[in-house]
Design an enzyme around this catalytic site. Structure first.
Site, PDB file in Angstrom:
ATOM      1  N   CYS A 122       0.735  -1.567  -0.321  1.00 25.28           N
ATOM      2  CA  CYS A 122       0.031   0.074   0.215  1.00 25.28           C
ATOM      3  C   CYS A 122       0.859   1.755  -0.125  1.00 25.28           C
ATOM      4  O   CYS A 122       0.391   2.498  -0.439  1.00 25.28           O
ATOM      5  CB  CYS A 122      -1.323  -0.041   1.312  1.00 25.28           C
ATOM      6  SG  CYS A 122      -1.865  -1.259   1.018  1.00 25.28           S
ATOM      7  N   ARG A 146      -5.985  -4.664   8.521  1.00 24.63           N
ATOM      8  CA  ARG A 146      -6.128  -5.696   7.904  1.00 24.63           C
ATOM      9  C   ARG A 146      -6.041  -6.180   9.727  1.00 24.63           C
ATOM     10  O   ARG A 146      -6.140  -7.364   9.474  1.00 24.63           O
ATOM     11  CB  ARG A 146      -4.969  -6.397   7.054  1.00 24.63           C
ATOM     12  CG  ARG A 146      -4.717  -5.678   5.782  1.00 24.63           C
ATOM     13  CD  ARG A 146      -3.043  -5.662   5.091  1.00 24.63           C
ATOM     14  NE  ARG A 146      -2.663  -5.626   6.815  1.00 24.63           N
ATOM     15  CZ  ARG A 146      -1.147  -5.596   6.343  1.00 24.63           C
ATOM     16  NH1 ARG A 146      -0.181  -6.481   5.585  1.00 24.63           N
ATOM     17  NH2 ARG A 146      -0.376  -4.702   7.112  1.00 24.63           N
TER      18      ARG A 146
END
Length: 233
Positions: A122, A146
């Site tokens: 990311c 996450r």
């Protein structure tokens, strides 16, 4: 004439009753699995309905006997199209005001990315933001911590999305700067996570194209452009 109208009325009543019975059977069958339907719509498969739940998409026979879980793909063209995720496009559009957007000056494509500030790839995607934008790709972010919304990254992302300057705060978060905590605002990133799970997101970054198809994982600006061009064809 009266007889025709009467017969037509009986037919419409029967059709309506059958449709209701089918939905009733579907809900009854789902309850056996502990599943609650968010919406029930016809599917491209004959005699099956598409059932959207908080756990993703299910397909159930209209008699309520058979259940399938997973994505449905249309293979009629050169590129497979995820039919299941098309149902989620309208829902995704409702999150537009909650997205942190990096606008391309000469926009050709728009993608929505479920991201996590603690995710290495990311970071890599965000570092290349100017290149995506130069290629005409607008990137819109939704949060997908996450490790959960109550993890440190989840709390930081909640603060980023509640910031008065979310783009600036997200840039800082990706650089590793300390994020000033903001307890709450109208945006709850837990709703982003729920939507991500419905799309089938299992890791980040997860790139959603304009038809609901998902590209899991990082793609370089050039590779993403090539994929978007091929998909558009």
């Amino acid at each position: 004439m009266k007889k025709i109208v009467f017969c037509l009325s009986l037919l419409l009543t029967a059709v309506a009753s059958n449709a209701f019975a089918g939905e009733s059977e579907i809900n009854h069958s789902l309850s056996k699995m502990g599943i609650k339907a968010e919406s029930i719509t016809p599917s491209p498969i004959r005699d099956m309905s598409a059932v959207l739940t908080e756990n993703g998409m299910f397909y159930l026979s209209n008699d309520g006997k058979y259940l399938l879980k997973g994505s449905l793909y249309d293979l009629s063209g050169e590129i497979p199209h995820n039919v299941s995720n098309q149902i989620l496009i309208k829902k995704l559009a409702a999150f537009k005001d909650q997205m942190i957007t990096y606008q391309a000056p000469k926009e050709k494509y728009v993608v929505t990315v479920f991201t996590d500030i603690s995710c290495g790839y990311c970071h890599k995607l965000h570092e290349n933001m100017q290149e995506y934008n130069k290629l005409g790709i607008t990137v819109r972010y939704l949060a997908f911590p996450r490790h959960g919304v109550h993890s440190q990254s989840g709390k930081d992302m909640q603060s980023v999305w509640c910031s008065a300057t979310p783009n600036k705060s997200l840039n800082a978060a990706f650089k590793g700067d300390t994020i000033s905590p903001i307890k709450s605002c109208k945006i709850d990133i837990e709703n982003h996570v729920r939507l991500g799970l419905q799309f089938g997101v299992q890791g980040t970054p997860a790139i959603i194209m304009n038809d609901g198809s998902m590209l899991p994982g990082y793609l370089s600006p050039e590779d993403l452009l090539a994929m978007l061009q091929k998909h558009a064809e």
